[in-house]
Scaffold this motif. Structure first.
Motif, PDB file in Angstrom:
ATOM      1  N   GLU A 243       0.895  -1.247   0.416  1.00  0.00           N
ATOM      2  CA  GLU A 243       0.261  -0.126  -0.197  1.00  0.00           C
ATOM      3  C   GLU A 243       0.399   1.316   0.015  1.00  0.00           C
ATOM      4  O   GLU A 243       0.161   2.192  -0.702  1.00  0.00           O
ATOM      5  N   THR A 244       1.870   1.123   0.745  1.00  0.00           N
ATOM      6  CA  THR A 244       3.123   2.525   0.584  1.00  0.00           C
ATOM      7  C   THR A 244       3.450   3.149  -0.623  1.00  0.00           C
ATOM      8  O   THR A 244       3.013   3.621  -0.692  1.00  0.00           O
TER       9      THR A 244
ATOM     10  N   GLY B 219       1.133   3.591  -2.956  1.00  0.00           N
ATOM     11  CA  GLY B 219       0.871   5.143  -2.838  1.00  0.00           C
ATOM     12  C   GLY B 219       1.815   6.275  -3.296  1.00  0.00           C
ATOM     13  O   GLY B 219       1.124   7.034  -4.045  1.00  0.00           O
TER      14      GLY B 219
ATOM     15  N   THR C 134      -2.404   7.433  -4.546  1.00  0.00           N
ATOM     16  CA  THR C 134      -3.384   6.851  -3.063  1.00  0.00           C
ATOM     17  C   THR C 134      -3.317   7.140  -1.922  1.00  0.00           C
ATOM     18  O   THR C 134      -1.940   7.606  -1.725  1.00  0.00           O
ATOM     19  N   GLY C 135      -4.340   7.079  -1.711  1.00  0.00           N
ATOM     20  CA  GLY C 135      -3.469   7.145   0.307  1.00  0.00           C
ATOM     21  C   GLY C 135      -2.901   6.429   0.592  1.00  0.00           C
ATOM     22  O   GLY C 135      -3.141   4.933   0.815  1.00  0.00           O
TER      23      GLY C 135
ATOM     24  N   GLY D  10      -1.882   6.995   4.432  1.00  0.00           N
ATOM     25  CA  GLY D  10      -2.128   6.893   5.871  1.00  0.00           C
ATOM     26  C   GLY D  10      -1.155   6.145   6.653  1.00  0.00           C
ATOM     27  O   GLY D  10       0.018   6.759   6.721  1.00  0.00           O
ATOM     28  N   THR D  11      -1.385   5.350   7.376  1.00  0.00           N
ATOM     29  CA  THR D  11      -0.806   4.856   8.470  1.00  0.00           C
ATOM     30  C   THR D  11       0.767   3.429   7.846  1.00  0.00           C
ATOM     31  O   THR D  11       1.605   3.069   8.879  1.00  0.00           O
ATOM     32  N   SER D  12       0.478   3.770   6.629  1.00  0.00           N
ATOM     33  CA  SER D  12       1.528   2.379   6.579  1.00  0.00           C
ATOM     34  C   SER D  12       2.332   2.292   5.946  1.00  0.00           C
ATOM     35  O   SER D  12       3.475   1.308   6.629  1.00  0.00           O
TER      36      SER D  12
END
Length: 267
Positions: A227-228, A231, A236-237, A239-241
């Motif tokens: 996800e990081t 992003g 894309t978002g 967050g805390t990833s």
């Protein structure tokens, strides 16, 4: 500065320089092996590229429609690139196990070689091979239509994350190579690392999975890394990833480093 302190400083500097020189020698040895026998480096690239071709051209239209349309190649590429990083673990495990079982390490131990040079040469050499493989996989994805919107800073951050992950997995696979009894077992033991990204958000979003599988996918190490990376490259978002991904990389690096050193010195 006293004479004793000056002498101790010179000895420490000499020892550090000796270890660095020996590590560079071992690194050259491993890189020469990679050039003479490129099949392992080739395997780091081939498997992710085949997965990229399969998921994009065979299943891309269906999976892309299921996650909201758009170009599926953009969604799947970060996960496949991360899978390529895990494939590099195979190179380290096989290389170290081969040296341990063929007796070359015993010959090294009879020579005036720093004890840390053997592992350092293997780890740095494998990291270089894996990063070259990642560049080739990204190049293939771009040729297939992958269109990230990342700027220079995001690309550098993505490269840094992949480098950190590669170092972590290389130390873990170094320990695997040391505990494996045969080259065949060394080639099989890292396999879960290679396919764990698939039980995450590499191919489809985790919220499309059954409850138990979704819980595992969301809390396993590779999902926040994917996800990081997604992003950073696609905007894309995150967050805390990002923080979770860095924490996992740090933990895996420390575990792999101390485990492999402990096993090597004990043997």
């Amino acid at each position: 500065m006293s004479t004793a302190t000056h002498t101790a400083t010179r000895m420490a500097t000499s020892t550090a320089g000796h270890a660095l020189g020996d590590s560079l020698t071992m690194l050259r040895r491993n890189l020469k092996h990679a050039l003479r026998y490129p099949s392992l480096t080739f395997a780091v690239v081939v498997t992710p590229v085949m997965m990229l071709l399969l998921f994009n051209y065979a299943y891309g239209s269906t999976l892309g429609a299921g996650i909201g349309g758009g170009h599926y190649i953009d969604y799947v590429t970060p996960g496949i690139v991360l899978m390529a990083a895990t494939s590099g673990a195979l190179v380290t495990a096989i290389g170290i196990c081969t040296d341990m079982t063929e007796g070359i390490v015993n010959r090294f131990r009879t020579m005036a070689i720093s004890r840390s040079a053997f592992l350092a040469g293997h780890v740095v050499g494998s990291v270089i091979q894996t990063m070259i493989g990642l560049v080739l996989v990204v190049g293939t994805a771009l040729a297939m239509g992958f269109r990230p919107n990342a700027g220079p800073v995001e690309w550098l951050a993505a490269a840094g994350l992949l480098l950190f992950l590669t170092i972590a997995l290389t130390w873990i696979s170094a320990g695997i190579g040391l505990v494996a009894k045969t080259v065949e077992s060394a080639s099989n033991m890292p396999m879960p690392l290679q396919f764990l990204p698939f039980i995450g958000s590499a191919i489809v979003p985790t919220d499309s999975m059954p409850t138990a599988l979704r819980w595992f996918a969301e809390y396993q190490p590779f999902t926040p890394m994917i996800e990081t990376l997604r992003g950073l490259l696609l905007g894309t978002g995150i967050g805390t990833s990002a923080w979770i991904a860095l924490a996992w990389c740090t933990a895996l690096t420390l575990v792999g480093y101390f485990w492999s050193r402990s096993v090597f010195y004990r043997r």
